[in-house]
Scaffold this active site. Structure first.
Site, PDB file in Angstrom:
ATOM      1  N   TYR A  60       0.793  -1.173  -0.102  1.00 29.41           N
ATOM      2  CA  TYR A  60      -0.076  -0.072  -0.083  1.00 29.41           C
ATOM      3  C   TYR A  60       0.804   1.208   0.007  1.00 29.41           C
ATOM      4  O   TYR A  60       0.609   2.281  -0.734  1.00 29.41           O
ATOM      5  CB  TYR A  60      -1.005   0.153   1.144  1.00 29.41           C
ATOM      6  CG  TYR A  60      -1.832   1.409   1.407  1.00 29.41           C
ATOM      7  CD1 TYR A  60      -2.936   1.606   0.674  1.00 29.41           C
ATOM      8  CD2 TYR A  60      -1.477   2.337   2.043  1.00 29.41           C
ATOM      9  CE1 TYR A  60      -3.991   2.518   0.725  1.00 29.41           C
ATOM     10  CE2 TYR A  60      -2.180   3.418   2.278  1.00 29.41           C
ATOM     11  CZ  TYR A  60      -3.398   3.517   1.586  1.00 29.41           C
ATOM     12  OH  TYR A  60      -4.111   4.734   1.713  1.00 29.41           O
ATOM     13  N   LYS A  77       0.986   4.366  -2.803  1.00 27.45           N
ATOM     14  CA  LYS A  77       0.764   5.642  -2.704  1.00 27.45           C
ATOM     15  C   LYS A  77       2.040   6.515  -2.763  1.00 27.45           C
ATOM     16  O   LYS A  77       1.727   7.846  -3.331  1.00 27.45           O
ATOM     17  CB  LYS A  77       0.534   5.917  -0.989  1.00 27.45           C
ATOM     18  CG  LYS A  77      -0.824   5.276  -0.607  1.00 27.45           C
ATOM     19  CD  LYS A  77      -1.996   5.733  -1.244  1.00 27.45           C
ATOM     20  CE  LYS A  77      -2.610   5.014  -2.175  1.00 27.45           C
ATOM     21  NZ  LYS A  77      -3.937   5.744  -2.837  1.00 27.45           N
TER      22      LYS A  77
END
Length: 255
Positions: free
Chosen positions: A152, A156
């Site tokens: 994740y 990002k």
């Protein structure tokens, strides 16, 4: 009044932004993953201009989302809001890509390439990008070494690299990236500490305001203000490596 497209608009911050923008009188095009979700969100937001459907984990469906949106004309603003969270288990898409990469990283790239160029682009990152891999050595991650939080965080960082790369290529577009904070959405969890009401405000502001302060590009923002971010994201070679990788997977270039 502006025409604004929001990915992942059926719940969470995407829904909140859509609701506010519709209340302000803007023509908002919603995105839903499937027909069932599209019908539900259209019942909740009947004054939306339209709903386009498609699963962003699928390259072919993401193409179709762009085609459907382009048939509605050119948007003034596009908010790349859709994403999956930092607890995502390892799973592969129909294109044999990690699900989190396909939705968080690759789908915004595809849509950026294929959607009629808007006047404003808003990408969504997170404070967790600071733990992202700046070497871009394993963009698709080894299944045996899967770490959901790391994956994740990487995506990002990818969002910032994409936003900054696009801002350089398209000087006529106001292109920025937002960190909404860790808030109590379905993704963030019930105990997230940041202010939920403030979380969509920057996206709403950047996509719709006529203030001079929104006429900016290549910025990382939190609550309408510039925020510190990983300095490696400014590396144009790193940006180009990410863009080149996405191009190799999709065979499409940023116009």
């Amino acid at each position: 009044m502006k025409k604004i497209f929001i990915t992942g608009a059926t719940d969470g911050l995407g829904f909140m932004a859509a609701e506010k923008l519709i209340e302000q009188g803007h023509q908002v095009v919603l995105h839903a993953r499937n027909k069932t979700k599209a019908e539900i969100v259209h019942q909740k937001l009947p004054n939306a201009k339209a709903v386009v459907t498609g699963d962003l984990s699928s390259i072919s469906q993401t193409y179709k989302i762009a085609e459907a949106l382009n048939r509605l004309g050119t948007m003034d603003s596009v908010i790349h809001n859709a994403g999956v969270g930092f607890k995502e288990p390892y799973q592969e898409t129909e294109d044999a890509l990690p699900h989190v990469f396909a939705i968080n990283s690759l789908a915004p790239y595809i849509l950026s390439c294929l959607i009629n160029k808007p006047k404003r682009l808003i990408y969504t990152s997170s404070g967790m990008h600071e733990q992202g891999d700046t070497k871009l050595e394993d963009l698709l991650w080894d299944k045996k070494k899967w770490n959901a939080a790391q994956a994740y965080s990487d995506t990002k960082l990818h969002n910032i690299l994409l936003a900054f790369a696009v801002s350089k290529r398209w000087p006529d577009v106001f292109c920025n990236v937002v960190s909404p904070g860790w808030v109590a959405t379905k993704m963030g969890g019930a105990h997230a500490p940041d202010d939920l009401e403030k979380a969509p405000e920057t996206q709403i502001w950047l996509s719709s305001s006529e203030e001079k302060d929104v006429q900016i590009s290549g910025q990382f923002l939190y609550h309408k203000r510039p925020k510190n971010y990983l300095s490696a994201a400014n590396d144009t070679q790193l940006q180009d490596r990410f863009i080149d990788f996405c191009e190799s997977l999709t065979l499409i270039k940023i116009p």
